[in-house]
Design an enzyme around this catalytic site. Structure first.
Site, mmCIF file in Angstrom:
data_model
loop_
_atom_site.group_PDB
_atom_site.id
_atom_site.type_symbol
_atom_site.label_atom_id
_atom_site.label_comp_id
_atom_site.label_asym_id
_atom_site.label_seq_id
_atom_site.Cartn_x
_atom_site.Cartn_y
_atom_site.Cartn_z
ATOM 1 N N ASP A 1 0.758 -1.356 -0.044
ATOM 2 C CA ASP A 1 -0.085 -0.027 -0.073
ATOM 3 C C ASP A 1 0.917 1.417 -0.068
ATOM 4 O OD1 ASP A 1 -2.247 -1.692 0.060
ATOM 5 O OD2 ASP A 1 -2.288 -1.773 2.297
ATOM 6 N N GLN B 1 2.236 -6.138 -3.192
ATOM 7 C CA GLN B 1 2.621 -6.121 -1.723
ATOM 8 C C GLN B 1 3.764 -5.241 -1.535
ATOM 9 O OE1 GLN B 1 1.434 -9.584 -3.150
ATOM 10 N NE2 GLN B 1 -0.209 -8.606 -2.534
ATOM 11 N N LYS C 1 1.959 1.974 -5.152
ATOM 12 C CA LYS C 1 2.514 1.409 -6.352
ATOM 13 C C LYS C 1 1.509 1.508 -7.706
ATOM 14 C CE LYS C 1 2.551 -2.431 -4.434
ATOM 15 N NZ LYS C 1 1.987 -2.044 -2.884
ATOM 16 N N GLY D 1 -4.411 -4.452 -3.653
ATOM 17 C CA GLY D 1 -5.428 -3.678 -3.974
ATOM 18 C C GLY D 1 -4.773 -2.520 -4.463
ATOM 19 N N HIS D 2 -4.685 -2.376 -5.644
ATOM 20 C CA HIS D 2 -4.053 -1.086 -6.180
ATOM 21 C C HIS D 2 -5.081 0.095 -6.635
ATOM 22 C CE1 HIS D 2 -0.092 -3.662 -7.134
ATOM 23 N NE2 HIS D 2 -0.533 -3.666 -5.729
HETATM 24 P P1 GDP Z 1 -0.708 0.127 -3.594
HETATM 25 O O1 GDP Z 1 -1.491 -1.151 -3.178
HETATM 26 O O2 GDP Z 1 0.780 0.321 -3.362
HETATM 27 O O3 GDP Z 1 -1.324 0.426 -5.115
HETATM 28 O O4 GDP Z 1 -1.454 1.277 -2.753
HETATM 29 P P2 GDP Z 1 -2.973 1.405 -2.472
HETATM 30 O O5 GDP Z 1 -3.789 1.760 -3.686
HETATM 31 O O6 GDP Z 1 -3.307 0.274 -1.670
HETATM 32 O O7 GDP Z 1 -3.074 2.301 -1.287
HETATM 33 C C1 GDP Z 1 -2.477 3.923 -1.595
HETATM 34 C C2 GDP Z 1 -3.400 5.014 -1.529
HETATM 35 O O8 GDP Z 1 -3.065 6.041 -1.397
HETATM 36 C C3 GDP Z 1 -4.526 4.793 -2.434
HETATM 37 O O9 GDP Z 1 -5.873 5.319 -1.955
HETATM 38 C C4 GDP Z 1 -3.875 6.137 -3.303
HETATM 39 O O10 GDP Z 1 -4.992 6.657 -4.184
HETATM 40 C C5 GDP Z 1 -3.350 6.837 -2.218
HETATM 41 N N1 GDP Z 1 -2.187 7.747 -2.678
HETATM 42 C C6 GDP Z 1 -1.302 7.058 -3.625
HETATM 43 N N2 GDP Z 1 -0.153 8.100 -3.768
HETATM 44 C C7 GDP Z 1 -0.640 9.153 -2.903
HETATM 45 C C8 GDP Z 1 -0.044 10.414 -2.534
HETATM 46 O O11 GDP Z 1 1.105 10.920 -2.824
HETATM 47 N N3 GDP Z 1 -0.716 11.259 -1.373
HETATM 48 C C9 GDP Z 1 -2.176 10.853 -0.985
HETATM 49 N N4 GDP Z 1 -2.661 11.692 -0.294
HETATM 50 N N5 GDP Z 1 -2.667 9.528 -1.519
HETATM 51 C C10 GDP Z 1 -1.935 8.842 -2.003
HETATM 52 P P1 IMO Z 2 -0.744 -4.309 -2.083
HETATM 53 O O1 IMO Z 2 -0.364 -4.840 -3.276
HETATM 54 C C1 IMO Z 2 -0.817 -4.657 2.153
HETATM 55 C C2 IMO Z 2 -0.730 -8.559 3.923
HETATM 56 C C3 IMO Z 2 -1.792 -9.243 4.559
HETATM 57 C C4 IMO Z 2 -1.224 -10.019 5.646
HETATM 58 C C5 IMO Z 2 0.053 -10.615 4.819
HETATM 59 C C6 IMO Z 2 -0.438 -12.084 4.284
HETATM 60 O O2 IMO Z 2 -2.084 -3.719 -2.295
HETATM 61 O O3 IMO Z 2 0.236 -3.398 -1.570
HETATM 62 P P2 IMO Z 2 -1.854 -12.810 2.117
HETATM 63 O O4 IMO Z 2 -3.362 -12.544 2.174
HETATM 64 O O5 IMO Z 2 -1.215 -12.143 1.061
HETATM 65 O O6 IMO Z 2 -1.724 -14.226 2.488
HETATM 66 O O7 IMO Z 2 -1.778 -11.999 3.413
HETATM 67 O O8 IMO Z 2 0.093 -9.848 3.618
HETATM 68 N N1 IMO Z 2 -0.918 -8.135 2.461
HETATM 69 C C7 IMO Z 2 -0.918 -7.040 2.185
HETATM 70 N N2 IMO Z 2 -0.780 -5.951 3.038
HETATM 71 N N3 IMO Z 2 -0.998 -4.648 0.898
HETATM 72 C C8 IMO Z 2 -0.992 -5.680 -0.074
HETATM 73 O O9 IMO Z 2 -0.931 -5.537 -1.384
HETATM 74 C C9 IMO Z 2 -1.078 -6.853 0.700
HETATM 75 N N4 IMO Z 2 -1.130 -8.189 0.286
HETATM 76 C C10 IMO Z 2 -1.210 -9.006 1.322
HETATM 77 O O10 IMO Z 2 -2.542 -8.168 5.139
HETATM 78 O O11 IMO Z 2 -0.580 -9.310 6.533
HETATM 79 MG MG MG Z 3 -2.935 -1.850 -1.773
#
Ligand code: GDP
Ligand code: IMO
Ligand code: MG
Length: 472
Positions: free
Chosen positions: A12, A239, A15, A39-40
């Site tokens: 999170d 991840q 990416k 979850g991207h």
């Molecule tokens: P990922 O799993 O690495 O793709 O990240 P996620 O989408 O799960 O979580 C990142 C969250 O932060 C999402 O809601 C993005 O829209 C948001 N986000 C990404 N970059 C930024 C940033 O620079 N500032 C803010 N405020 N939000 C961001």
């Molecule tokens: P993105 O790509 C954050 C964490 C879970 C748990 C561990 C193992 O959005 O960054 P799993 O279901 O993979 O066997 O869970 O990894 N986890 C993540 N945490 N972002 C993710 O993906 C994750 N995918 C798995 O919360 O701790």
């Molecule tokens: Mg994510």
């Protein structure tokens, strides 16, 4: 050439947003590991796209590939594709014939095993998507691959071999009566998930849809021929490094390798091709975590987060009122709730030993720091620079989770920066950032000894300042 995007922390990091920004120049965006535990998020033009399986390049109309290193739940894939169509996209996604399939019994097992582990305080806090059990079956040589869905006779053979084993595991080893298991995933009750005919009927249909829509490929051949034609390929890691099965904090990890070495194995591109390209680490300006495991810079509990129940908000805020306020502030400002599960994320300060470890494990050629806007408005911003462990100062993380949990961070403190018009700053460029934010960013780049390629100032595509473009 290739550009590989890797999470430097605990997932999170943003990416999806970085793939979207740099993906402008890509022809193909491929994932090489993980499944719908990811979850991207991509935000563009007022629309938010949440992607669990479909590579983030879909938002820009790029071809997406789910590589052989991924684990694919066809139910999620088709549901997500249908949802993206409703959002006005027309994603072109190819799935590796060598990728493994998440079956309904994997999801049942993931959830039952979490319960079993919690009796011994070993709960990982998985996303419950069946990721671990599917990779176990891959390594155990009893998995089902996407290519098997295209051949009903092979699929039936595989299911007739594996399902009785899973049933015995649940009933005879765990001592659980399947009829009493009140779980339902993807339209399968626990009983149906362990029934050969029920699973076979549905998965043959998935195979037909994959074939009808011409979605399957030999990923390595497909991607290599694109590279040979001079196209640009982006590899989208899911991840993060500390969730890596080898380089993360075992056992609180996922069951795959998000680090860049797997971009080759999990896509079928050669290591030299990946190594000739760029590897960009993605860092969140602070730290968040959804699952269990240590987090030395956590704003909250004093036990290093060891054994803390995943997603337990009370655990993430501890009993120090100022830490509690800070954690809540950052969680609310940053929207730190899981994209997949909605769980509140634990929050901490940026941890440099972790990022140094990530930079080395993947060989970052550059990195992006996101969420700099979220930290605005704080009086001071801290960064964990090193750890004290057994009277010594160390600059990277120890190899065992137990030792990591004992690390005490040493912090550098920076003056905070004000809330400003981030869209305007992003448009003007890096020099328009508040001076204190630049001081913090330059310190981080120097400590990690890696070039800063981008700074995230908000979720929107054009809220990112690009200093250096890896494709150019
Ligand atoms: P990922 O799993 O690495 O793709 O990240 P996620 O989408 O799960 O979580 C990142 C969250 O932060 C999402 O809601 C993005 O829209 C948001 N986000 C990404 N970059 C930024 C940033 O620079 N500032 C803010 N405020 N939000 C961001
Ligand atoms: P993105 O790509 C954050 C964490 C879970 C748990 C561990 C193992 O959005 O960054 P799993 O279901 O993979 O066997 O869970 O990894 N986890 C993540 N945490 N972002 C993710 O993906 C994750 N995918 C798995 O919360 O701790
Ligand atoms: Mg994510």
């Amino acid at each position: 050439m290739t550009v590989t995007i890797v999470g430097a922390q605990l997932g999170d990091e943003g990416k999806g947003g970085i793939v979207d920004v740099f993906g402008e120049s890509a022809d193909v965006v491929a994932r090489y590991q993980g499944g719908d535990n990811a979850g991207h998020t991509v935000v563009h033009g007022g629309e938010t796209y949440k992607l669990s399986l479909v590579p983030s390049g879909a938002v820009r109309g790029k071809i997406g590939v789910l590589g052989n290193g991924c684990v694919v739940n066809p139910h999620t894939l088709f549901e997500e594709l249908d949802g993206l169509h409703e959002q006005g996209l027309d994603p072109d996604v190819r799935v590796a014939e060598r990728a493994h399939v998440i079956m309904p019994y994997h999801r049942i097992l993931d959830n039952l095993e979490e319960d079993v582990r919690s009796d011994d305080d070993l709960k990982v806090g998985t996303t419950g998507r069946g990721i671990g059990p599917t990779y176990e079956d891959k390594v155990g040589r009893r998995g089902v691959r996407i290519g098997d869905l295209l051949d009903p006779a092979v699929l039936r053979d595989r299911l007739e071999y594996v399902i009785p084993q899973k049933r015995a595991l649940i009933e005879d080893v765990y001592g659980i009566d399947l009829a009493s298991v009140d779980l339902e995933f993807d339209g399968f009750s626990a009983e149906d998930a362990l029934d050969v005919d029920a699973v076979y009927d549905r998965y043959v249909e998935y195979g037909e849809r994959l074939r009808d829509e011409d979605m399957t490929v030999v990923a390595g051949e497909f991607l290599t021929s694109r590279i040979d034609d001079g196209e640009q390929v982006m590899l989208e890691g899911a991840q993060g490094t500390l969730l890596d099965i080898d380089h993360g904090n075992f056992p609180y990890v996922t069951s795959s390798n998000p680090t860049a070495g797997y971009a080759a194995t999990g896509s079928g591109l050669g290591v030299t091709t990946i190594g000739d390209g760029e590897v960009v680490g993605v860092v969140k300006g602070y730290l968040s975590r959804v699952g269990t495991g240590p987090m030395p810079t956590e704003l909250g509990p004093s036990d290093g987060g060891h054994g803390v129940d995943a997603g337990d908000e009370a655990a993430a805020t501890g009993d120090d009122p100022s830490a509690e306020d800070l954690a809540s502030y950052i969680r609310e400002e940053g929207g730190e709730y899981g994209t997949v599960t909605g769980r509140p994320r634990r929050v901490g300060w940026l941890d440099l030993p972790m990022v140094r470890h990530a930079a080395r494990a993947s060989g970052f050629t550059g990195f992006a720091v996101n969420h700099v806007d979220v930290l605005a408005g704080l009086d001071e911003v801290k960064v964990g620079e090193s750890y004290d462990l057994d009277g010594e100062t160390i600059e990277t993380i120890p190899s065992t989770t137990e030792r990591w949990a004992q690390c005490e961070p040493n912090f550098q403190t920076f003056d905070g920066w004000p809330e400003v018009d981030w869209a305007a700053v992003a448009e003007e460029g890096y020099e328009a950032l508040p001076e204190n934010a630049r001081t913090y960013l330059e310190y981080v780049a120097e400590e990690v000894d890696t070039d800063l390629y981008a700074v995230g100032l908000g979720p929107e595509r054009d809220h990112t300042v690009v200093l250096d473009h890896p494709f150019e």
